[in-house]
Motif scaffolding. Structure first.
Motif, PDB file in Angstrom:
ATOM      1  N   UNK A 183       0.796  -1.241   0.000  1.00  0.00           N
ATOM      2  CA  UNK A 183       0.000   0.000   0.000  1.00  0.00           C
ATOM      3  C   UNK A 183       0.821   1.281   0.000  1.00  0.00           C
ATOM      4  N   UNK A 184       1.888   1.353   0.795  1.00  0.00           N
ATOM      5  CA  UNK A 184       2.643   2.599   0.897  1.00  0.00           C
ATOM      6  C   UNK A 184       3.436   2.934  -0.359  1.00  0.00           C
ATOM      7  N   UNK A 185       3.501   2.013  -1.320  1.00  0.00           N
ATOM      8  CA  UNK A 185       4.292   2.230  -2.527  1.00  0.00           C
ATOM      9  C   UNK A 185       3.428   2.240  -3.778  1.00  0.00           C
ATOM     10  N   UNK A 186       2.100   2.238  -3.593  1.00  0.00           N
ATOM     11  CA  UNK A 186       1.190   2.243  -4.733  1.00  0.00           C
ATOM     12  C   UNK A 186       1.056   3.639  -5.320  1.00  0.00           C
ATOM     13  N   UNK A 187       1.029   3.712  -6.630  1.00  0.00           N
ATOM     14  CA  UNK A 187       0.854   4.986  -7.332  1.00  0.00           C
ATOM     15  C   UNK A 187      -0.591   5.466  -7.181  1.00  0.00           C
ATOM     16  N   UNK A 188      -0.842   6.778  -7.292  1.00  0.00           N
ATOM     17  CA  UNK A 188      -2.210   7.299  -7.126  1.00  0.00           C
ATOM     18  C   UNK A 188      -3.215   6.632  -8.068  1.00  0.00           C
ATOM     19  N   UNK A 189      -2.822   6.398  -9.313  1.00  0.00           N
ATOM     20  CA  UNK A 189      -3.759   5.827 -10.275  1.00  0.00           C
ATOM     21  C   UNK A 189      -4.165   4.402  -9.906  1.00  0.00           C
ATOM     22  N   UNK A 190      -3.296   3.697  -9.165  1.00  0.00           N
ATOM     23  CA  UNK A 190      -3.650   2.341  -8.739  1.00  0.00           C
ATOM     24  C   UNK A 190      -4.766   2.392  -7.690  1.00  0.00           C
ATOM     25  N   UNK A 191      -4.734   3.381  -6.806  1.00  0.00           N
ATOM     26  CA  UNK A 191      -5.815   3.534  -5.832  1.00  0.00           C
ATOM     27  C   UNK A 191      -7.130   3.910  -6.531  1.00  0.00           C
ATOM     28  N   UNK A 192      -7.032   4.496  -7.703  1.00  0.00           N
ATOM     29  CA  UNK A 192      -8.223   4.903  -8.448  1.00  0.00           C
ATOM     30  C   UNK A 192      -8.715   3.810  -9.390  1.00  0.00           C
ATOM     31  N   UNK A 218       7.446   9.499   1.817  1.00  0.00           N
ATOM     32  CA  UNK A 218       7.014  10.854   1.426  1.00  0.00           C
ATOM     33  C   UNK A 218       5.592  11.175   1.865  1.00  0.00           C
ATOM     34  N   UNK A 219       4.821  10.146   2.241  1.00  0.00           N
ATOM     35  CA  UNK A 219       3.450  10.335   2.709  1.00  0.00           C
ATOM     36  C   UNK A 219       3.291   9.615   4.050  1.00  0.00           C
ATOM     37  N   UNK A 220       2.297   9.979   4.861  1.00  0.00           N
ATOM     38  CA  UNK A 220       2.112   9.327   6.161  1.00  0.00           C
ATOM     39  C   UNK A 220       1.986   7.811   6.017  1.00  0.00           C
ATOM     40  N   UNK A 221       2.763   7.074   6.795  1.00  0.00           N
ATOM     41  CA  UNK A 221       2.763   5.612   6.688  1.00  0.00           C
ATOM     42  C   UNK A 221       1.390   5.021   7.007  1.00  0.00           C
ATOM     43  N   UNK A 222       0.686   5.621   7.980  1.00  0.00           N
ATOM     44  CA  UNK A 222      -0.602   5.071   8.383  1.00  0.00           C
ATOM     45  C   UNK A 222      -1.750   5.499   7.478  1.00  0.00           C
ATOM     46  N   UNK A 223      -1.462   6.328   6.495  1.00  0.00           N
ATOM     47  CA  UNK A 223      -2.509   6.789   5.579  1.00  0.00           C
ATOM     48  C   UNK A 223      -1.990   6.742   4.146  1.00  0.00           C
ATOM     49  N   UNK A 224      -1.828   5.546   3.587  1.00  0.00           N
ATOM     50  CA  UNK A 224      -1.239   5.438   2.247  1.00  0.00           C
ATOM     51  C   UNK A 224      -2.059   6.116   1.160  1.00  0.00           C
ATOM     52  N   UNK A 225      -3.370   6.290   1.369  1.00  0.00           N
ATOM     53  CA  UNK A 225      -4.182   6.959   0.350  1.00  0.00           C
ATOM     54  C   UNK A 225      -3.955   8.467   0.326  1.00  0.00           C
ATOM     55  N   UNK A 226      -3.126   8.977   1.241  1.00  0.00           N
ATOM     56  CA  UNK A 226      -2.793  10.405   1.205  1.00  0.00           C
ATOM     57  C   UNK A 226      -2.115  10.776  -0.107  1.00  0.00           C
ATOM     58  N   UNK A 228      -3.234  10.454  -2.857  1.00  0.00           N
ATOM     59  CA  UNK A 228      -4.247  10.979  -3.772  1.00  0.00           C
ATOM     60  C   UNK A 228      -4.466  12.474  -3.610  1.00  0.00           C
ATOM     61  N   UNK A 229      -4.262  12.977  -2.406  1.00  0.00           N
ATOM     62  CA  UNK A 229      -4.639  14.366  -2.121  1.00  0.00           C
ATOM     63  C   UNK A 229      -3.492  15.246  -1.643  1.00  0.00           C
ATOM     64  N   UNK A 230      -2.439  14.641  -1.120  1.00  0.00           N
ATOM     65  CA  UNK A 230      -1.347  15.421  -0.540  1.00  0.00           C
ATOM     66  C   UNK A 230      -0.118  15.409  -1.436  1.00  0.00           C
ATOM     67  N   UNK A 231       0.680  16.449  -1.306  1.00  0.00           N
ATOM     68  CA  UNK A 231       1.966  16.493  -1.985  1.00  0.00           C
ATOM     69  C   UNK A 231       3.005  15.801  -1.105  1.00  0.00           C
ATOM     70  N   UNK A 232       4.030  15.201  -1.692  1.00  0.00           N
ATOM     71  CA  UNK A 232       5.051  14.550  -0.867  1.00  0.00           C
ATOM     72  C   UNK A 232       5.785  15.558   0.009  1.00  0.00           C
ATOM     73  N   UNK A 233       6.255  15.088   1.148  1.00  0.00           N
ATOM     74  CA  UNK A 233       7.028  15.965   2.025  1.00  0.00           C
ATOM     75  C   UNK A 233       8.254  16.477   1.277  1.00  0.00           C
ATOM     76  N   UNK A 234       8.595  17.755   1.396  1.00  0.00           N
ATOM     77  CA  UNK A 234       9.801  18.269   0.716  1.00  0.00           C
ATOM     78  C   UNK A 234      11.037  17.531   1.229  1.00  0.00           C
ATOM     79  N   UNK A 235      11.837  16.956   0.339  1.00  0.00           N
ATOM     80  CA  UNK A 235      13.041  16.252   0.801  1.00  0.00           C
ATOM     81  C   UNK A 235      14.072  17.219   1.377  1.00  0.00           C
ATOM     82  N   UNK A 236      14.801  16.755   2.387  1.00  0.00           N
ATOM     83  CA  UNK A 236      15.803  17.594   3.046  1.00  0.00           C
ATOM     84  C   UNK A 236      17.227  17.122   2.781  1.00  0.00           C
ATOM     85  N   UNK A 237      17.391  15.846   2.483  1.00  0.00           N
ATOM     86  CA  UNK A 237      18.735  15.293   2.338  1.00  0.00           C
ATOM     87  C   UNK A 237      19.023  14.802   0.924  1.00  0.00           C
TER      88      UNK A 237
END
Length: 473
Positions: A183-192, A218-226, A228-237
């Motif tokens: 789930x945490x590695x699924x692309x948005x279109x797969x959830x759709x 890049x998205x909350x681990x406990x909410x893999x469907x995020x 669909x609606x959220x942008x990935x966290x800005x990378x720092x490293x």
């Protein structure tokens, strides 16, 4: 219940089990000794649930056969775990695979928190090469994640577990409504509800690489469907990997880089280039260097390739002095040579006719020598004490300063082309009109690293208008 498998058991009359290596939802992997060849191999036993129906058993056996078939088609690729054989033992299918002595990327992340960008770049290049080969063979992996990326002790990076991979000619083994993959590695279109394709593999790789370099998803681990609606966290490293991560994590699969484009973007940074080790030993070994734990390392300064950042290159002063001095020397040598020749002719008019050639040659020679040294002095001093030629690439366009000052907006250009020869970089642009392409900047003494960052910035900001190259010659 399934029969219990024990250490020391002989499988297929040839492979003696040494110890379990790991287990997943679809099977258990054992280290085994091939007693015919005297080498170690990995054996994967397909797992049947305790109350598995005949249909579930049929589906899992078919999945094992399919994994063996797909892996066999890709067995010659240096970055894909080789499947040697498939057999049946006590009613369960087993696969005989290449034994990779090392750890998975998931274990490496668990151990160290996050990895240096240089190490992740090497891993990225290897996995992109593996996915490119699979996609060219019309095979979609469907489960790219850190646990399926193996880091061999020899330095080799391999993509494993084609158990849920699918080719265009395969029949479906699961209902259309069932999501296959982690789930945490699924692309948005797969959830759709979209069918899995190569673009979904690239998104999963983007999440994998982000997790490796940042130490978190890049998205909350406990909410893999995020996704669909959220942008990935800005990378720092991520540093120079940021353009690659952005392209792989595009929500729109049509805008997502394919494997070849992603490799080209990765190669645009010279510190991130990689040649993966071949099994024949023809290429150099890719070392995966294990760092000290960096879970609590403070975030560094923003990378020049971060969103909205400017990337600039500036000519080296000594190289610019040589170039300007040489150019001015050629110009003034001819000017003063002509002046010397005219002066020689003037002097010859008041002398004997036999002295005409002597005066002309003397004037020509003196003028050439004086003009040459004068040109070198003027051009060299101007470069040494004047403004250096520089080029800045920003999201909006190009800015040149120094001897030539100019500015171009990407929206007003139809093409941007970069050329590099040694430490010299030249930039040409073409307006939308029928005007020819023209050179607008020449930078000398440009380090390879700066040239690579410039190429990455042009690829990122100019988009389709940038006509390459994607990597350094």
């Amino acid at each position: 219940m399934e029969d219990t498998i024990r250490t020391g058991e002989m499988i297929g009359g040839r492979y003696r089990l040494v110890r379990p290596l790991g287990a997943g939802g679809f099977g258990q992997v054992w280290l085994a000794e091939d007693e015919s060849l005297g080498v170690r191999v990995a054996l994967k036993r397909v797992h049947f649930p305790g109350q598995a129906t005949a249909e579930e058993r049929r589906e899992r056996i078919a999945r094992a056969v399919r994994e063996a078939r797909h892996a066999a088609r890709l067995r010659d690729h240096q970055n894909i775990v080789t499947v040697h054989d498939a057999l049946e033992h006590r009613g369960s299918p087993w696969m005989v695979m290449q034994y990779v002595e090392g750890r998975s990327l998931a274990e490496e992340i668990e151990r160290h928190g996050c990895l240096p960008a240089e190490t992740v770049a090497r891993i990225a290049a290897a996995v992109l090469s593996a996915l490119g080969a699979a996609h060219r063979a019309d095979i979609v992996h469907r489960d790219v994640k850190p646990a399926n990326v193996m880091l061999a002790a020899s330095g080799q990076v391999l993509l494993a577990d084609f158990g849920i991979a699918m080719a265009r000619t395969d029949h479906r083994l699961t209902p259309d409504s069932m999501l296959i993959g982690s789930p945490n590695y699924l692309a948005p279109e797969r959830w759709q509800g979209a069918d899995p394709d190569s673009a979904a593999d690239l998104f999963a790789l983007g999440v994998t690489l982000y997790e490796a370099v940042e130490g978190e998803l890049p998205y909350p681990r406990r909410n893999p469907t995020a996704v669909l609606t959220e942008e990935p966290r800005p990378p720092r490293r991520a540093g120079p990997l940021q353009p690659l991560l952005r392209r792989l994590l595009e929500k729109d699969p049509a805008l997502r880089s394919d494997a070849d484009a992603a490799r080209a973007l990765l190669a645009a940074d010279p510190d991130a280039t990689l040649r993966s080790p071949g099994r024949t030993g023809a290429t150099r070994t890719t070392r995966v260097i294990t760092p000290e734990p960096v879970r609590h390392r403070a975030a560094g300064p923003a990378s020049p390739a971060s969103p909205g950042a400017h990337v600039a290159i500036t000519s080296g002063r000594m190289e610019m002095a040589k170039a300007r001095g040489s150019s001015r020397a050629d110009l003034f040598m001819w000017i003063f040579a002509a002046a010397g020749l005219i002066a020689g002719l003037g002097g010859a008019l008041s002398a004997d006719r036999g002295e005409v050639l002597k005066f002309c040659l003397l004037g020509l020679g003196a003028g050439s020598v004086f003009g040459y040294f004068y040109g070198w002095a003027q051009g060299g001093l101007e470069a040494l004490f004047g403004d250096l030629d520089s080029l800045t690439v920003s999201p909006g366009g190009l800015t040149m300063t120094g001897r030539k000052k100019d500015e171009y907006k990407f929206e007003h250009l139809s093409a941007v082309r970069l050329k590099r020869s040694g430490a010299t970089v030249s930039l040409s642009v073409k307006p939308p009109s029928s005007d020819p392409e023209r050179e607008v900047f020449v930078g000398r003494g440009i380090p390879a690293a700066d040239a690579g960052r410039l190429m990455a910035a042009l690829s990122q900001y100019a988009g389709d208008k940038y006509h390459g190259p994607a990597g350094l010659p």
